[in-house]
Design a protein around this motif. Structure first.
Motif, PDB file in Angstrom:
ATOM      1  N   LEU A 127       0.806  -1.225   0.000  1.00  0.00           N
ATOM      2  CA  LEU A 127       0.000   0.000   0.000  1.00  0.00           C
ATOM      3  C   LEU A 127       0.838   1.274   0.000  1.00  0.00           C
ATOM      4  O   LEU A 127       0.327   2.338  -0.327  1.00  0.00           O
ATOM      5  CB  LEU A 127      -0.900   0.028   1.242  1.00  0.00           C
ATOM      6  N   GLY A 148      -2.060   5.582  -1.025  1.00  0.00           N
ATOM      7  CA  GLY A 148      -2.841   6.218  -2.080  1.00  0.00           C
ATOM      8  C   GLY A 148      -2.471   7.688  -2.140  1.00  0.00           C
ATOM      9  O   GLY A 148      -1.302   8.051  -2.180  1.00  0.00           O
ATOM     10  N   GLN A 176     -11.227   6.753   0.453  1.00  0.00           N
ATOM     11  CA  GLN A 176     -10.213   6.459  -0.563  1.00  0.00           C
ATOM     12  C   GLN A 176      -9.183   5.463  -0.030  1.00  0.00           C
ATOM     13  O   GLN A 176      -8.811   4.511  -0.710  1.00  0.00           O
ATOM     14  CB  GLN A 176      -9.549   7.774  -1.007  1.00  0.00           C
ATOM     15  N   GLU A 179     -10.884   1.968   0.393  1.00  0.00           N
ATOM     16  CA  GLU A 179     -11.057   1.309  -0.901  1.00  0.00           C
ATOM     17  C   GLU A 179      -9.733   0.842  -1.487  1.00  0.00           C
ATOM     18  O   GLU A 179      -9.653  -0.227  -2.096  1.00  0.00           O
ATOM     19  CB  GLU A 179     -11.796   2.237  -1.874  1.00  0.00           C
ATOM     20  N   HIS A 180      -8.685   1.608  -1.276  1.00  0.00           N
ATOM     21  CA  HIS A 180      -7.350   1.221  -1.741  1.00  0.00           C
ATOM     22  C   HIS A 180      -6.867  -0.036  -1.008  1.00  0.00           C
ATOM     23  O   HIS A 180      -6.297  -0.945  -1.622  1.00  0.00           O
ATOM     24  CB  HIS A 180      -6.377   2.394  -1.536  1.00  0.00           C
ATOM     25  N   THR A 184      -6.277  -3.607  -2.918  1.00  0.00           N
ATOM     26  CA  THR A 184      -4.938  -4.185  -2.856  1.00  0.00           C
ATOM     27  C   THR A 184      -4.965  -5.559  -2.205  1.00  0.00           C
ATOM     28  O   THR A 184      -4.202  -6.457  -2.601  1.00  0.00           O
ATOM     29  CB  THR A 184      -3.992  -3.250  -2.081  1.00  0.00           C
TER      30      THR A 184
END
Length: 186
Positions: A127, A148, A176, A179-180, A184
């Protein structure tokens, strides 16, 4: 619940811990006051997080908190359970009276997502571009990472007995980041 338990013990689990109370503590005397309140040394090197308790004069527990010293040494974060938010805030403000110390409740401005489990480092490494290896990011580290488009504060600490990280995310960027993480991890 059994699948969640196995994920946390054998892989990685995501916990939304945004309900936790979070306080930003600043000022020239913040470290000394927090150290006086705590049963552990919390005025350590910048970028460290410490689990501790606050006791009254009779030795009774008043609060169960983690305290993180900002990576640049300028401030502290005090994190407590939501059920103790009012108690912790009042305790901090009472002990700040007459001192160069300022307490701000940032609970609504900062969400908290925890990644816990033996594969949490593996997921977090996918991430972020930051080095989170054992040598660069040892237990009790509190630092800023990019995930992100967000800059998040990340504490390497756990309450489940496995490797784990607590991510403190500006509220407006939480969806955000969430969701990332989900994309992932898939």
């Amino acid at each position: 619940w059994a699948a969640e338990h196995r994920a946390c013990r054998e892989a990685v689990a995501l916990f939304d811990m945004s309900f936790m109370a979070k306080f930003l503590v600043q000022g020239d005397e913040a470290g000394a006051v927090l150290n006086w309140l705590s049963t552990a040394n919390v005025d350590e090197a910048p970028g460290r997080i410490t689990y501790t308790q606050w006791l009254d004069d009779d030795g009774r527990v008043q609060a169960d908190v983690t305290i993180a010293k900002h990576p640049d040494g300028s401030s502290y974060w005090v994190i407590a359970t939501d059920t103790m938010a009012g108690t912790v805030e009042a305790y901090l403000k009472r002990h700040a009276t007459g001192r160069h110390m300022f307490v701000t409740n940032v609970s609504g401005a900062v969400a908290q997502i925890n990644l816990q489990g033996p594969r949490s480092r593996e997921l977090l490494a996918r991430l972020t571009d930051n080095d989170i290896g054992e040598d660069a990011y040892p237990f009790r580290t509190f630092a800023e990472l990019s995930i992100g488009y967000a800059r998040v504060k990340c504490a390497r600490i756990t309450y489940v007995g496995e490797l784990g990280y607590e991510l403190f995310i500006p509220t407006e960027q939480t969806v955000q980041v969430y969701e990332h993480i989900r994309a992932t991890a898939a």
